[in-house]
Design a protein around this motif. Structure first.
Motif, PDB file in Angstrom:
ATOM      1  N   PHE A 118       0.839  -1.198   0.000  1.00 53.54           N
ATOM      2  CA  PHE A 118       0.000   0.000   0.000  1.00 53.54           C
ATOM      3  C   PHE A 118       0.870   1.243   0.000  1.00 53.54           C
ATOM      4  CE2 PHE A 118       0.438   0.470   4.532  1.00 53.54           C
ATOM      5  CZ  PHE A 118       0.074  -0.715   5.157  1.00 53.54           C
ATOM      6  N   TYR A 119       0.273   2.321  -0.513  1.00 56.62           N
ATOM      7  CA  TYR A 119       1.025   3.523  -0.833  1.00 56.62           C
ATOM      8  C   TYR A 119       0.237   4.755  -0.398  1.00 56.62           C
ATOM      9  CZ  TYR A 119       3.790   6.702  -3.758  1.00 56.62           C
ATOM     10  OH  TYR A 119       4.599   7.710  -4.203  1.00 56.62           O
ATOM     11  N   ASN A 120       0.876   5.626   0.413  1.00 55.16           N
ATOM     12  CA  ASN A 120       0.256   6.881   0.855  1.00 55.16           C
ATOM     13  C   ASN A 120      -1.024   6.694   1.655  1.00 55.16           C
ATOM     14  OD1 ASN A 120       2.211   8.609  -0.024  1.00 55.16           O
ATOM     15  ND2 ASN A 120       1.174   9.182  -1.917  1.00 55.16           N
ATOM     16  N   VAL A 121      -1.117   5.665   2.474  1.00 55.41           N
ATOM     17  CA  VAL A 121      -2.274   5.503   3.357  1.00 55.41           C
ATOM     18  C   VAL A 121      -2.255   6.655   4.374  1.00 55.41           C
ATOM     19  CG1 VAL A 121      -3.371   4.042   5.097  1.00 55.41           C
ATOM     20  CG2 VAL A 121      -2.271   3.004   3.113  1.00 55.41           C
ATOM     21  N   PRO A 122      -3.383   7.379   4.515  1.00 58.36           N
ATOM     22  CA  PRO A 122      -3.388   8.530   5.435  1.00 58.36           C
ATOM     23  C   PRO A 122      -3.301   8.071   6.899  1.00 58.36           C
ATOM     24  CG  PRO A 122      -5.598   8.133   4.580  1.00 58.36           C
ATOM     25  CD  PRO A 122      -4.684   7.188   3.840  1.00 58.36           C
ATOM     26  N   LEU A 123      -2.198   8.408   7.551  1.00 63.14           N
ATOM     27  CA  LEU A 123      -2.020   8.062   8.962  1.00 63.14           C
ATOM     28  C   LEU A 123      -2.286   9.319   9.793  1.00 63.14           C
ATOM     29  CD1 LEU A 123      -1.082   6.122  11.220  1.00 63.14           C
ATOM     30  CD2 LEU A 123       1.256   6.894  10.778  1.00 63.14           C
ATOM     31  N   CYS A 124      -3.131   9.189  10.794  1.00 59.10           N
ATOM     32  CA  CYS A 124      -3.475  10.350  11.621  1.00 59.10           C
ATOM     33  C   CYS A 124      -2.213  10.947  12.241  1.00 59.10           C
ATOM     34  CB  CYS A 124      -4.440   9.963  12.728  1.00 59.10           C
ATOM     35  SG  CYS A 124      -6.060   9.468  12.122  1.00 59.10           S
ATOM     36  N   ALA A 125      -2.095  12.279  12.149  1.00 61.03           N
ATOM     37  CA  ALA A 125      -0.917  12.983  12.648  1.00 61.03           C
ATOM     38  C   ALA A 125      -0.612  12.609  14.098  1.00 61.03           C
ATOM     39  CB  ALA A 125      -1.120  14.486  12.514  1.00 61.03           C
ATOM     40  N   SER A 126      -1.637  12.536  14.936  1.00 59.02           N
ATOM     41  CA  SER A 126      -1.379  12.269  16.357  1.00 59.02           C
ATOM     42  C   SER A 126      -0.823  10.856  16.562  1.00 59.02           C
ATOM     43  CB  SER A 126      -2.642  12.485  17.184  1.00 59.02           C
ATOM     44  OG  SER A 126      -3.693  11.690  16.700  1.00 59.02           O
ATOM     45  N   ASP A 127      -1.256   9.886  15.752  1.00 57.35           N
ATOM     46  CA  ASP A 127      -0.689   8.534  15.848  1.00 57.35           C
ATOM     47  C   ASP A 127       0.769   8.531  15.402  1.00 57.35           C
ATOM     48  OD1 ASP A 127      -3.373   7.811  16.388  1.00 57.35           O
ATOM     49  OD2 ASP A 127      -2.997   5.809  15.584  1.00 57.35           O
ATOM     50  N   CYS A 128       1.049   9.304  14.354  1.00 59.80           N
ATOM     51  CA  CYS A 128       2.417   9.389  13.850  1.00 59.80           C
ATOM     52  C   CYS A 128       3.326  10.069  14.871  1.00 59.80           C
ATOM     53  CB  CYS A 128       2.428  10.146  12.522  1.00 59.80           C
ATOM     54  SG  CYS A 128       4.092  10.476  11.908  1.00 59.80           S
ATOM     55  N   SER A 194       4.619   4.222   2.461  1.00 56.90           N
ATOM     56  CA  SER A 194       3.404   3.460   2.760  1.00 56.90           C
ATOM     57  C   SER A 194       2.410   4.358   3.482  1.00 56.90           C
ATOM     58  CB  SER A 194       3.722   2.250   3.642  1.00 56.90           C
ATOM     59  OG  SER A 194       4.413   1.280   2.905  1.00 56.90           O
ATOM     60  N   TRP A 195       2.937   5.209   4.361  1.00 56.29           N
ATOM     61  CA  TRP A 195       2.092   6.127   5.131  1.00 56.29           C
ATOM     62  C   TRP A 195       2.188   7.541   4.597  1.00 56.29           C
ATOM     63  CZ3 TRP A 195      -1.262   3.740   7.923  1.00 56.29           C
ATOM     64  CH2 TRP A 195      -0.936   2.587   8.642  1.00 56.29           C
ATOM     65  N   LYS A 196       1.084   8.255   4.727  1.00 60.53           N
ATOM     66  CA  LYS A 196       1.085   9.690   4.456  1.00 60.53           C
ATOM     67  C   LYS A 196       0.600  10.414   5.708  1.00 60.53           C
ATOM     68  CE  LYS A 196      -0.303  13.209   1.173  1.00 60.53           C
ATOM     69  NZ  LYS A 196       0.943  13.894   1.558  1.00 60.53           N
ATOM     70  N   TYR A 197       1.454  11.289   6.227  1.00 56.12           N
ATOM     71  CA  TYR A 197       1.129  12.073   7.423  1.00 56.12           C
ATOM     72  C   TYR A 197      -0.083  12.953   7.128  1.00 56.12           C
ATOM     73  CZ  TYR A 197       2.117  15.342  11.326  1.00 56.12           C
ATOM     74  OH  TYR A 197       2.066  16.118  12.448  1.00 56.12           O
ATOM     75  N   THR A 198      -1.171  12.770   7.890  1.00 58.57           N
ATOM     76  CA  THR A 198      -2.440  13.426   7.567  1.00 58.57           C
ATOM     77  C   THR A 198      -3.055  14.054   8.811  1.00 58.57           C
ATOM     78  OG1 THR A 198      -2.822  11.772   5.831  1.00 58.57           O
ATOM     79  CG2 THR A 198      -4.733  13.027   6.562  1.00 58.57           C
ATOM     80  N   SER A 199      -3.476  15.276   8.675  1.00 61.80           N
ATOM     81  CA  SER A 199      -4.085  15.990   9.808  1.00 61.80           C
ATOM     82  C   SER A 199      -5.248  15.190  10.409  1.00 61.80           C
ATOM     83  CB  SER A 199      -4.587  17.349   9.323  1.00 61.80           C
ATOM     84  OG  SER A 199      -5.545  17.856  10.232  1.00 61.80           O
ATOM     85  N   ASP A 200      -5.354  15.216  11.737  1.00 61.86           N
ATOM     86  CA  ASP A 200      -6.437  14.506  12.418  1.00 61.86           C
ATOM     87  C   ASP A 200      -7.823  14.987  11.989  1.00 61.86           C
ATOM     88  OD1 ASP A 200      -4.469  13.182  13.765  1.00 61.86           O
ATOM     89  OD2 ASP A 200      -5.106  13.788  15.779  1.00 61.86           O
ATOM     90  N   SER A 201      -7.898  16.204  11.429  1.00 62.99           N
ATOM     91  CA  SER A 201      -9.213  16.735  11.048  1.00 62.99           C
ATOM     92  C   SER A 201      -9.686  16.166   9.706  1.00 62.99           C
ATOM     93  CB  SER A 201      -9.163  18.264  10.981  1.00 62.99           C
ATOM     94  OG  SER A 201      -8.211  18.662  10.017  1.00 62.99           O
TER      95      SER A 201
END
Ligand SMILES: *[C@@H]1O[C@H](CO)[C@@H](O)[C@H](O)[C@H]1NC(C)=O
Ligand SMILES: *[C@@H]1O[C@H](CO)[C@@H](O)[C@H](O)[C@H]1NC(C)=O
Ligand SMILES: *[C@@H]1O[C@H](CO)[C@@H](O)[C@H](O)[C@H]1NC(C)=O
Ligand SMILES: *[C@@H]1O[C@H](CO)[C@@H](O)[C@H](O)[C@H]1NC(C)=O
Ligand SMILES: *[C@@H]1O[C@H](CO)[C@@H](O)[C@H](O)[C@H]1NC(C)=O
Ligand SMILES: *[C@@H]1O[C@H](CO)[C@@H](O)[C@H](O)[C@H]1NC(C)=O
Ligand SMILES: *[C@@H]1O[C@H](CO)[C@@H](O)[C@H](O)[C@H]1NC(C)=O
Length: 253
Positions: A118-128, A194-201
């Motif tokens: 998987f590629y660029n899965v949005p990972l919640c910023a706070s989890d990251c 694999s992950w994309k850092y994504t805002s919690d909102s």
């Protein structure tokens, strides 16, 4: 008569929901350990939140915790990885092996141990951020763990002997903080995007969740599945619609 039938078809085409959409969020990755389709499984410790709808088996989740899955060596630097950092990587592996919600982000891969990734899965910023904070003082020697390690002795076990990843030549063990600088760079680089850092909102994936209230990532996958599907299929639909209008007009004369 024909035009009535075609008119009925036109209505169906315009109002239909696209096939496959409901199945999208329930696909398992085509990899070494994942099942073909998800289902209930009893799972080990940190992976147990996935047990109602899981792409992994008990055996895989136990191996994740015992640290020898894929022969990947988290202790590739002389300073052993801290327990709290290791538990973050265990959780990441639980997601990788168990999640049935990665369909919208699957791309082809050509490694011996998997046909898809998987590629660029949005990972919640706070989890990251939590993951990075727990690892900031730990040591590693390279940023891109998917690609940069030296596996020159092979990655498979032969005759009971397992070959492991080791630090690339000319590399130096430094802290995660020194290597990555910040959480978003870490999450996105360590497994080669694999992950994309994504805002919690925004809709984003959780690595840690309480499964008794269901899997919060189900809704995220559904949202993205609809996003992925709506744009391209709109034009496809318009094309079908105009073809049908054309046929109706044609058959009317
Ligand atoms: C299509 O599917 C969505 C999501 O499942 C649903 O909200 C919507 O009502 C459906 N539309 C039709 C026309 O069935
Ligand atoms: C590979 O194995 C050989 C022989 O056991 C050893 O000398 C060498 O250091 C190993 N290389 C790596 C990168 O682990
Ligand atoms: C994180 O680090 C990367 C790579 O050094 C950099 O490009 C990016 O701007 C940094 N992000 C933040 C929020 O500091
Ligand atoms: C990881 O390494 C590969 C191979 O060098 C490279 O193509 C890729 O861009 C790297 N990914 C990241 C996120 O740096
Ligand atoms: C999960 O949530 C349930 C009910 O909301 C609660 O009883 C349980 O203690 C929670 N488990 C954990 C590990 O937080
Ligand atoms: C699984 O589903 C059951 C029944 O819906 C529910 O009681 C349970 O809390 C769910 N979660 C886990 C982790 O078992
Ligand atoms: C949407 O339509 C396009 C073009 O016909 C197709 O390639 C794509 O797979 C469809 N997407 C989904 C989710 O059905």
């Amino acid at each position: 008569m024909t035009s009535l039938w075609l008119a009925a078809m036109l209505i169906v085409v315009m109002g239909r929901n696209f096939t496959g959409l409901e199945e999208l969020p329930n696909k398992c990755l085509h990899g070494k350990f994942q099942k073909k389709t998800s289902g209930p499984e009893e799972l080990y410790l940190q992976c147990s939140p996935w047990q109602n709808r899981s792409c992994c088996t008990y055996k895989t989740t136990e191996q994740i915790h015992n640290g020898d899955i894929y022969n990947f060596n988290f202790n590739h630097c002389p300073d052993l990885m801290s327990a709290q950092c290791k538990s973050r990587f265990v959780q990441d592996l639980c997601f990788y092996e168990c999640s049935p919600n990665i369909a919208p982000w699957i791309v082809k891969d050509t490694r011996t141990w998997r046909k898809e990734r998987f590629y660029n899965v949005p990972l919640c910023a706070s989890d990251c951020e939590a993951w990075f904070n727990d690892c900031a003082a730990d040591f590693t020697c390279t940023d891109n763990w998917s690609k940069n390690f030296d596996w020159s002795n092979g990655s498979e076990c032969t005759d009971g002997e397992c070959f492991r990843n080791s630090c690339p030549k000319e590399s130096k063990c430094m802290t995660f903080l020194e290597i990555y600088g910040n959480a978003s760079n870490f999450c996105e680089t360590v497994w080669d995007n694999s992950w994309k850092y994504t805002s919690d909102s925004e809709p984003c994936m959780r690595l840690w969740f309480n499964g008794t209230d269901g899997n919060p990532n189900d809704a995220v996958a559904l949202k993205y599945a609809h996003l992925v599907a709506s744009a391209p299929n709109h034009s496809h639909n318009m094309w079908l619609t105009s073809m049908l209008v054309f046929w109706i007009l044609l058959s009317a004369f």
